[in-house]
Design an enzyme around this catalytic site. Sequence first.
Site, PDB file in Angstrom:
ATOM      1  N   THR A   5       0.844  -1.198   0.000  1.00 56.53           N
ATOM      2  CA  THR A   5       0.000   0.000   0.000  1.00 56.53           C
ATOM      3  C   THR A   5       0.881   1.250   0.000  1.00 56.53           C
ATOM      4  O   THR A   5       0.652   2.192  -0.774  1.00 56.53           O
ATOM      5  CB  THR A   5      -0.955  -0.001   1.217  1.00 56.53           C
ATOM      6  N   GLY A  23       6.061  -8.299   1.662  1.00 58.15           N
ATOM      7  CA  GLY A  23       6.618  -9.524   2.235  1.00 58.15           C
ATOM      8  C   GLY A  23       5.608 -10.551   2.685  1.00 58.15           C
ATOM      9  O   GLY A  23       5.807 -11.760   2.508  1.00 58.15           O
ATOM     10  N   THR A  59      13.607   5.370  10.253  1.00 55.32           N
ATOM     11  CA  THR A  59      14.561   4.305  10.604  1.00 55.32           C
ATOM     12  C   THR A  59      14.143   2.993   9.963  1.00 55.32           C
ATOM     13  O   THR A  59      12.967   2.611  10.026  1.00 55.32           O
ATOM     14  CB  THR A  59      14.609   4.153  12.142  1.00 55.32           C
ATOM     15  N   CYS A  73      -8.846  -7.358   1.854  1.00 53.11           N
ATOM     16  CA  CYS A  73      -8.646  -6.002   2.360  1.00 53.11           C
ATOM     17  C   CYS A  73      -9.953  -5.221   2.437  1.00 53.11           C
ATOM     18  O   CYS A  73     -10.035  -4.232   3.117  1.00 53.11           O
ATOM     19  CB  CYS A  73      -7.665  -5.245   1.479  1.00 53.11           C
TER      20      CYS A  73
HETATM   21  N1  PLP Z   1      -2.154  -5.017  -3.904  1.00 55.59           N
HETATM   22  C1  PLP Z   1      -2.665  -6.246  -3.938  1.00 55.59           C
HETATM   23  C2  PLP Z   1      -2.944  -6.884  -5.263  1.00 55.59           C
HETATM   24  C3  PLP Z   1      -2.950  -6.925  -2.754  1.00 55.59           C
HETATM   25  O1  PLP Z   1      -3.465  -8.140  -2.793  1.00 55.59           O
HETATM   26  C4  PLP Z   1      -2.700  -6.271  -1.509  1.00 55.59           C
HETATM   27  C5  PLP Z   1      -3.068  -6.925  -0.234  1.00 55.59           C
HETATM   28  O2  PLP Z   1      -4.008  -7.666  -0.152  1.00 55.59           O
HETATM   29  C6  PLP Z   1      -2.142  -4.994  -1.532  1.00 55.59           C
HETATM   30  C7  PLP Z   1      -1.878  -4.403  -2.742  1.00 55.59           C
HETATM   31  C8  PLP Z   1      -1.807  -4.276  -0.262  1.00 55.59           C
HETATM   32  O3  PLP Z   1      -0.642  -4.830   0.301  1.00 55.59           O
HETATM   33  P1  PLP Z   1      -0.135  -4.508   1.780  1.00 55.59           P
HETATM   34  O4  PLP Z   1      -0.905  -5.407   2.666  1.00 55.59           O
HETATM   35  O5  PLP Z   1       1.305  -4.884   1.766  1.00 55.59           O
HETATM   36  O6  PLP Z   1      -0.319  -3.080   2.022  1.00 55.59           O
END
Ligand code: PLP
Length: 379
Positions: A71, A201, A241, A327
């Site tokens: 993100t 990660g 950091t 998400c």
């Molecule tokens: N992009 C995609 C395609 C994802 O599947 C996700 C998480 O589900 C993200 C971005 C966001 O990643 P993060 O959890 O590292 O912020």
Amino acid sequence: MIYLDYNSTTPVAPEVLEKMLPYFSEKFGNASSSTHSYGWVAKSAVETAQQQVAGLIGCEAQQLLFTSGSTEAINLAIKGLWALYSPRKGKHIITCKTEHKAVLDVCEFLEKKAGARVTYLDVDANGSIDIEALKAALTDETILVSIMLANNETGVIQPMRAISNIVHDAGSILMSDATQAIGKIPVNVDELGIDLLCLSGHKFYGPKGVGALFFRRRSPRVALEALIHGGGHQRNLRSGTLNVAGIVGLGAAAEFAQNNLENFQSNTLDLRDFLEQQFTEHFQVHINGKEALRLANTSNISFSGKAASRIIEVIKGSIAVSTGSACTSEVMEPSHVLKAMGLSDADSYASIRFSLGWNTTKADILQVFDVFKARLNDL
Ligand code: PLP
């Protein structure tokens, strides 16, 4: 409990955890401390991780910035590029309707707050973008095209090489959210022609809260403006950091992914095909994105006439899966990905994502199927 929600997050692999642990305690130095060995040890660990991540995606270590995850990497890429290119080149961005909210919400933010003009490309019934539509949408003012490599809900993989050729012919820059692709398919930024790439990660057996942004330094040279200021870390592009233990974990996960990619693909593909075959034979289902190139571990299935929220309720305690994107799963609205693929609201609400991982076995799939058989017919 059988966990089939690996696209949401993965456990940290034991070999990754083992590499991280010393960096919480005896090797606790700050990678920016240049006056003693604690700092030097931390800095050297960060450099090793940079090499490991660079090795996984075929870039140079200096082209990587560490972030708190995808993100943040996406925000830095899009807003950081916007800040420098929109005053000079133009205010047009192209993306796709099936992108993750991390991309869509940033685009919407720039539309509302900064006057960006954003084209949201349609996809076909299998979730693939139309290359001709992309070509038609590009203008001299298009500063960025952002197309994900693999979709988190359906696993559908976009034809990135064809996309990058078109984007570069038009003199624009290509970013790809590769969060779901990394560790699941081979990704080489030069072969695919990607100029900015985001990864995280926790999607490939590394820790949560750490990710990276690749940005190309030549042909084309991509310039970014920092979003986070204070201390000038990471060449002034992302202050703060460094999360040394997390970064060590990201590097170790990259190495783990590189060593195990082929096995992972073939194992999960066999099991995924078996799962789809079982469901197709015994239930009235539709597999979303079935005709497209897909990640081997992902299956998005619509159970006609059955609400996914009810399915989740009756299988809870036995199987961990998700509906829509993890998400956004707290918000009850039909998946924007499935809607863009032409599914009705009812079919979108009837869809479950199964995503398989390293530890998934055939016995797990059989058990999942038994649970569905026993509990679904009552719905
Ligand atoms: N992009 C995609 C395609 C994802 O599947 C996700 C998480 O589900 C993200 C971005 C966001 O990643 P993060 O959890 O590292 O912020």
